[in-house]
Write a protein that holds these residues in place. Structure first.
Motif, short mmCIF file in Angstrom:
data_model
loop_
_atom_site.label_atom_id
_atom_site.label_comp_id
_atom_site.label_asym_id
_atom_site.label_seq_id
_atom_site.Cartn_x
_atom_site.Cartn_y
_atom_site.Cartn_z
N THR A 12 0.89 -1.13 0.06
CA THR A 12 0.00 0.07 -0.10
C THR A 12 0.87 1.30 -0.10
OG1 THR A 12 -0.08 0.23 2.47
CG2 THR A 12 -1.81 -1.06 1.62
N LYS A 13 0.19 2.59 -0.38
CA LYS A 13 0.99 3.79 -0.29
C LYS A 13 1.46 4.04 1.07
CE LYS A 13 -1.13 5.41 -4.71
NZ LYS A 13 -1.96 6.18 -5.41
N GLU A 14 0.69 3.67 2.01
CA GLU A 14 1.28 3.79 3.37
C GLU A 14 2.19 3.36 3.89
OE1 GLU A 14 -2.16 3.03 2.43
OE2 GLU A 14 -2.59 5.28 2.24
N GLN A 15 2.41 2.07 3.53
CA GLN A 15 3.93 1.40 3.76
C GLN A 15 5.12 1.99 3.32
OE1 GLN A 15 2.91 -2.70 2.60
NE2 GLN A 15 2.13 -3.08 4.24
N ASN A 16 6.13 1.79 4.26
CA ASN A 16 7.35 2.42 4.06
C ASN A 16 8.33 1.24 3.22
OD1 ASN A 16 9.94 3.63 4.25
ND2 ASN A 16 9.24 4.67 6.19
N GLU A 17 9.05 1.98 2.36
CA GLU A 17 9.84 0.98 1.53
C GLU A 17 11.43 1.37 1.89
OE1 GLU A 17 9.04 5.08 -0.46
OE2 GLU A 17 7.89 3.61 0.50
N ALA A 18 11.51 2.28 2.96
CA ALA A 18 12.79 2.78 3.19
C ALA A 18 13.86 1.53 3.39
CB ALA A 18 12.86 3.70 4.49
N ARG A 19 13.78 0.49 4.30
CA ARG A 19 14.29 -0.46 4.47
C ARG A 19 14.84 -1.34 3.23
NH1 ARG A 19 11.75 -4.63 7.66
NH2 ARG A 19 13.69 -5.70 7.89
N ASP A 33 18.45 2.64 -10.68
CA ASP A 33 18.32 1.19 -11.22
C ASP A 33 17.41 0.58 -10.19
OD1 ASP A 33 19.82 1.53 -13.48
OD2 ASP A 33 21.83 1.03 -12.33
N ILE A 34 16.85 0.99 -9.20
CA ILE A 34 15.90 0.66 -8.30
C ILE A 34 14.52 1.06 -9.04
CG2 ILE A 34 14.95 0.44 -5.94
CD1 ILE A 34 17.72 1.50 -5.05
N TYR A 35 13.60 0.01 -8.99
CA TYR A 35 12.32 -0.08 -9.53
C TYR A 35 11.43 -0.24 -8.22
CZ TYR A 35 14.36 0.41 -14.17
OH TYR A 35 14.99 0.53 -15.28
N MET A 36 10.18 0.36 -8.16
CA MET A 36 9.40 0.40 -6.90
C MET A 36 7.84 0.24 -7.39
SD MET A 36 9.42 2.42 -3.61
CE MET A 36 8.81 3.80 -4.22
N ASP A 37 7.24 -0.46 -6.82
CA ASP A 37 5.68 -0.45 -7.08
C ASP A 37 5.11 -0.47 -5.68
OD1 ASP A 37 5.01 -0.98 -9.75
OD2 ASP A 37 6.22 -2.88 -9.61
N LYS A 38 3.89 0.13 -5.56
CA LYS A 38 3.22 0.34 -4.41
C LYS A 38 1.85 -0.37 -4.56
CE LYS A 38 5.36 4.04 -2.06
NZ LYS A 38 5.33 5.36 -1.47
N GLN A 39 1.91 -1.51 -4.60
CA GLN A 39 0.62 -2.24 -4.97
C GLN A 39 0.47 -3.99 -4.40
OE1 GLN A 39 0.90 -2.04 -9.39
NE2 GLN A 39 -0.27 -3.88 -9.51
N SER A 40 -0.64 -4.49 -4.53
CA SER A 40 -0.32 -6.11 -4.08
C SER A 40 0.49 -6.88 -4.67
CB SER A 40 -2.01 -6.65 -4.19
OG SER A 40 -1.96 -7.87 -3.96
N GLY A 41 0.76 -7.86 -4.30
CA GLY A 41 1.84 -9.14 -4.96
C GLY A 41 1.02 -10.02 -5.28
N ALA A 42 -0.22 -9.83 -5.63
CA ALA A 42 -1.20 -11.11 -6.03
C ALA A 42 -0.83 -11.40 -7.57
CB ALA A 42 -2.74 -10.52 -6.01
N ASP A 43 -0.42 -10.53 -8.30
CA ASP A 43 0.09 -10.73 -9.62
C ASP A 43 1.03 -9.91 -10.25
OD1 ASP A 43 -1.04 -8.21 -10.69
OD2 ASP A 43 -3.11 -9.18 -10.55
N PHE A 44 1.61 -10.01 -11.29
CA PHE A 44 2.90 -9.24 -11.71
C PHE A 44 2.44 -8.16 -12.84
CE2 PHE A 44 4.70 -12.92 -9.65
CZ PHE A 44 5.89 -12.44 -9.14
#
Length: 201
Positions: A12-19, A33-44
């Protein structure tokens, strides 16, 4: 020149990706070169994951902090792993599980161990997702039993509604104009009108 990419995912957008990002930088992945998505891992079907996959080529390496950050669908994790390592001929490194480092242990025994660990962790990732969904559903049921209301409160019916409804039924007024007069949406007006036709309990 072989490239090293990092992939980061939060649900979710509220979760922190810093770690996750910090872990990428510790192993030398460049910020660009770091790619980031803020969504469910249910599919790709994720924008940044797909963008990263298009750039990934033979000899490149993909770094992911943990297998559940890659995804939470058992079958699709295995399929994406096959695409990256076989079709793309790139390497994958799961930082939290050193056995899942396809740059190393390329002999038959090493591959066998990696395959077993991958299938086990993929299974755990999916079952954890299903467990979370089950707990959420149970929580909603329990909350409803306690009288907790979900969704927006119903819009109170305007005092002018009976007169406006009569004009609408007499075709002196369209539903859009009736809604505007009452200061509500057309959908709300039609819902009120439909409710008036229901038998009273």
């Amino acid at each position: 020149m072989d490239q090293v990419y990092g992939y980061v995912r939060v649900s979710t957008k509220e979760q922190n990706e810093a770690r996750q990002i910090a872990a990428m930088r510790e192993v030398g992945v460049a910020p660009g070169d770091i790619y980031m998505d803020k969504q469910s891992g249910a599919d790709f079907e994720r924008v940044q994951y797909r963008r990263m996959l298009r750039r990934l080529g033979p000899g490149d390496t993909l770094i992911v902090k943990s297998i559940d950050r890659l995804g939470r669908n058992y079958t699709e994790i295995l399929e994406q792993w096959r695409i990256i390592t076989k079709s793309k001929r790139a390497a994958i490194v799961i930082l939290d599980m050193p056995l899942l480092d396809t740059r190393q242990n390329r002999d038959l025994t090493g591959q066998l161990i990696a395959d077993i660990v991958l299938q086990l962790l993929s299974y755990v990732a999916q079952t954890e997702r299903e467990f979370i969904r089950q707990r959420q559903a149970e929580g909603i049921v329990a909350a409803r039993e306690r009288g907790v209301h979900f969704g927006r409160d119903a819009t109170p019916i305007s005092e002018n509604f009976p007169q406006t409804l009569a004009e609408w039924r007499a075709k002196k007024l369209g539903s859009r104009a009736a809604a505007e007069r009452l200061g509500v949406s057309q959908t709300t007006f039609l819902k009120w009108a439909k409710a008036e036709n229901l038998p009273k309990k």
